[in-house]
Design a protein around this motif. Structure first.
Motif, mmCIF file in Angstrom:
data_model
loop_
_atom_site.group_PDB
_atom_site.id
_atom_site.type_symbol
_atom_site.label_atom_id
_atom_site.label_comp_id
_atom_site.label_asym_id
_atom_site.label_seq_id
_atom_site.Cartn_x
_atom_site.Cartn_y
_atom_site.Cartn_z
ATOM 1 N N PHE A 61 0.833 -1.203 0.000
ATOM 2 C CA PHE A 61 0.000 0.000 0.000
ATOM 3 C C PHE A 61 0.869 1.256 0.000
ATOM 4 N N VAL A 62 0.314 2.299 -0.590
ATOM 5 C CA VAL A 62 0.981 3.599 -0.648
ATOM 6 C C VAL A 62 0.093 4.581 0.102
ATOM 7 N N SER A 63 0.534 5.024 1.264
ATOM 8 C CA SER A 63 -0.246 5.982 2.048
ATOM 9 C C SER A 63 0.069 7.384 1.555
ATOM 10 N N ALA A 64 -0.929 8.054 1.016
ATOM 11 C CA ALA A 64 -0.728 9.379 0.430
ATOM 12 C C ALA A 64 -0.762 10.501 1.453
ATOM 13 N N HIS A 65 -0.902 10.160 2.745
ATOM 14 C CA HIS A 65 -1.035 11.200 3.773
ATOM 15 C C HIS A 65 -0.813 10.525 5.114
ATOM 16 N N SER A 66 0.309 10.829 5.774
ATOM 17 C CA SER A 66 0.672 10.132 7.012
ATOM 18 C C SER A 66 1.401 11.087 7.952
ATOM 19 N N HIS A 67 1.310 10.780 9.256
ATOM 20 C CA HIS A 67 2.058 11.510 10.283
ATOM 21 C C HIS A 67 2.659 10.452 11.208
ATOM 22 N N LEU A 68 3.786 9.902 10.829
ATOM 23 C CA LEU A 68 4.313 8.734 11.525
ATOM 24 C C LEU A 68 4.869 9.061 12.907
ATOM 25 N N PHE A 69 5.223 10.310 13.147
ATOM 26 C CA PHE A 69 5.776 10.671 14.459
ATOM 27 C C PHE A 69 4.759 10.500 15.572
ATOM 28 N N THR A 70 3.478 10.353 15.239
ATOM 29 C CA THR A 70 2.432 10.266 16.264
ATOM 30 C C THR A 70 2.246 8.855 16.814
ATOM 31 N N SER A 71 3.098 7.925 16.426
ATOM 32 C CA SER A 71 2.872 6.531 16.800
ATOM 33 C C SER A 71 2.868 6.300 18.306
ATOM 34 N N GLY A 72 3.562 7.159 19.039
ATOM 35 C CA GLY A 72 3.577 7.009 20.498
ATOM 36 C C GLY A 72 2.484 7.784 21.199
ATOM 37 N N ALA A 73 1.484 8.269 20.451
ATOM 38 C CA ALA A 73 0.438 9.121 21.045
ATOM 39 C C ALA A 73 -0.960 8.654 20.647
ATOM 40 N N ARG A 74 -1.138 7.361 20.465
ATOM 41 C CA ARG A 74 -2.441 6.853 20.056
ATOM 42 C C ARG A 74 -3.427 6.875 21.223
ATOM 43 N N GLY A 75 -4.700 6.985 20.892
ATOM 44 C CA GLY A 75 -5.742 6.901 21.903
ATOM 45 C C GLY A 75 -6.013 8.189 22.642
ATOM 46 N N LEU A 76 -5.397 9.295 22.210
ATOM 47 C CA LEU A 76 -5.619 10.587 22.874
ATOM 48 C C LEU A 76 -6.733 11.358 22.173
ATOM 49 N N GLY A 77 -7.319 12.296 22.895
ATOM 50 C CA GLY A 77 -8.326 13.182 22.329
ATOM 51 C C GLY A 77 -9.531 12.469 21.752
ATOM 52 N N VAL A 78 -9.961 11.403 22.390
ATOM 53 C CA VAL A 78 -11.017 10.577 21.798
ATOM 54 C C VAL A 78 -12.389 11.245 21.823
ATOM 55 N N ASP A 79 -12.564 12.272 22.647
ATOM 56 C CA ASP A 79 -13.857 12.954 22.721
ATOM 57 C C ASP A 79 -13.823 14.292 21.996
ATOM 58 N N SER A 80 -12.859 14.461 21.090
ATOM 59 C CA SER A 80 -12.660 15.757 20.441
ATOM 60 C C SER A 80 -12.674 15.645 18.929
ATOM 61 N N THR A 81 -13.007 16.756 18.295
ATOM 62 C CA THR A 81 -12.820 16.866 16.856
ATOM 63 C C THR A 81 -11.368 17.312 16.609
ATOM 64 N N LEU A 82 -11.062 17.697 15.364
ATOM 65 C CA LEU A 82 -9.680 17.886 14.961
ATOM 66 C C LEU A 82 -8.873 18.770 15.905
#
Length: 454
Positions: A61-82
């Motif tokens: 697969f070719v991901s056309a839009h990624s922010h790989l530095f966020t890998s250590g910050a998953r699961g945050l802001g779950v009750d928020s929009t952007l």
């Protein structure tokens, strides 16, 4: 080295049909595909033979839009929009050191590979830290962080063995126009100093959406021309300040960005007029279905955008807003969201969305001569997906089954340049185990020092 892949259900994503060979084989020499055929493979003395025994063999697969530095910050802001989610996730990362960024980016890159994404357009976190949004504008601008914060994110992708295009913000809230352009050139030079088989290019993280400068679009176009780079802009993503967002389309249009192939990332809160003008002007788009759902951003009008003739790729976006870098889940979320919005099953067919997530993304990013499909001359970046582990049942339409029924459990092997990069979800990279240890140590330490994000 020669690798001969035999007894494969080849999904090539090439040609005018569905790009499928029921009983196929593929030859790889020195990391590139040199032959593809149907039936029994020819004998190749001295070749390593990979007998996949009826498994799917498909392009990475070719991901056309990624922010790989966020890998250590998953699961945050779950009750928020952007913007609230950015406050949470980027609020944590704003306190990270260059080495924290390196390990989180490496962790994300290896995760992409292990889950079947072999090429990524990746945005490094800007050198100016995130500031909360107020009335459609950033509330301020912090100090410019050292360039190592940016370069270490690039090094991480390279060290992971991921093919990538690296995008960076101009960070135009600090400095004169020439200082901004010269500073951006340091990133471009670093990317171009690396192995060109992995570092496929440099790009701008378009930020007219948030820039305080009235000439932000003109400055981005100047950088595109000076350095010969792409520009992918986060644009019309969120439901907040929609009319203000739409008004900024004219800035890109008037600056001449469309004709240079500007890529609109997300492109959800559009109008028929904006779609028509963007397509006619030569712009492209990257679609992030899972992220758009996670952040309640909305559903892009993919049928209208396709009808206008705009090329579309698909991205996995942040690992912290897709949370699981699963390209099959991402495709299915897109299919389901579009069908739910239109009421028309034909508005999002599996084979069309698969093409967007592979060759379509490569075309949008200008690298379709090297990646995105299984064709002679391209890099041998491919996946082995076993439809019997777990069993998908009868393959009534193999390509559609591949899209609709595959889970990460079916992904048995990932190859980049004909070399095994992951097996059964486990990276073969010698840094993989350490990346896990470092992320689990470093990110909680940042949170403990600066406060646990929501």
């Amino acid at each position: 080295m020669t690798l001969l892949v035999v007894h494969a259900r080849l999904i090539t994503v090439a040609g005018d049909g569905d790009g499928y060979v029921e009983h196929g084989w593929m030859r790889v020499d020195e990391g590139r595909i040199t032959a593809i055929g149907a039936g029994e493979a020819p004998e190749v003395p001295g070749a390593e033979v990979l007998d996949v025994d009826g498994a799917f063999v498909a392009p990475g697969f070719v991901s056309a839009h990624s922010h790989l530095f966020t890998s250590g910050a998953r699961g945050l802001g779950v009750d928020s929009t952007l913007y609230g989610w950015c406050d949470s996730m980027l609020g944590l990362m704003s306190h990270a050191s260059p080495e924290d960024y390196y390990w989180s980016s490496l962790h994300g890159s290896l995760d992409f590979i292990a889950n079947g994404t072999t090429t990524a357009f990746d945005f490094t976190d800007p050198r100016i830290p995130w500031e909360p949004m107020v009335d459609g504008a950033k509330s301020g601008a912090g100090a410019l962080r050292p360039i190592e914060q940016q370069l270490r994110q690039i090094d991480a992708k390279h060290d992971a063995g991921l093919r990538f295009i690296n995008a960076a913000s101009l960070d135009d809230a600090v400095g004169t126009d020439e200082e901004v352009l010269d500073r951006f050139g340091l990133m471009v030079d670093h990317v171009r100093s690396l192995d060109p088989d992995l570092a496929l290019g440099a790009a701008i993280m378009g930020a007219v959406q948030w820039s305080p400068r009235p000439n932000a679009a003109e400055l981005e176009v100047a950088a595109m021309r000076r350095y010969g780079v792409l520009n992918e802009a986060h644009f019309l993503e969120t439901r907040e300040e929609v009319e203000l967002q739409r008004s900024k389309f004219a800035r890109y249009r008037d600056a001449g960005a469309l004709e240079l192939g500007l890529i609109f990332g997300h492109f959800i809160q559009t109008t028929p007029e904006i779609i028509a003008e963007a397509a006619a002007g030569g712009a492209r788009m990257s679609w992030q279905p899972a992220s758009n759902g996670r952040l309640a951003s909305g559903t892009a009008d993919i049928p209208a955008i396709r009808a206008a003739g705009m090329p579309i790729g698909i991205g996995l976006d942040d690992q912290a807003c897709t949370d699981v870098s699963d390209p099959w889940q991402n495709m299915r979320m897109g299919i389901y969201a579009v069908r739910a919005a239109t009421g028309d099953p034909a508005s999002a067919l599996p084979e069309d969305v698969l093409r967007m997530a592979t060759l379509g993304s490569a075309e949008v990013l200008g690298v379709a001569d090297r990646v995105g499909s299984l064709e002679v001359g391209k890099y041998a970046d491919f996946l082995v997906v076993d439809p019997r582990r777990p069993d998908m049942g009868p393959l009534w339409h193999p390509v559609r089954n591949y899209v609709l029924s595959t889970s990460l459990r079916n992904l048995t092997r990932v190859y980049i340049g004909g070399e095994l990069a992951a097996e059964d979800g486990v990276s073969t990279n010698p840094l993989a185990a350490r990346a896990v240890e470092e992320v689990h140590r470093r990110m909680p330490a940042v949170a403990a020092q600066w406060g646990q994000p929501a």
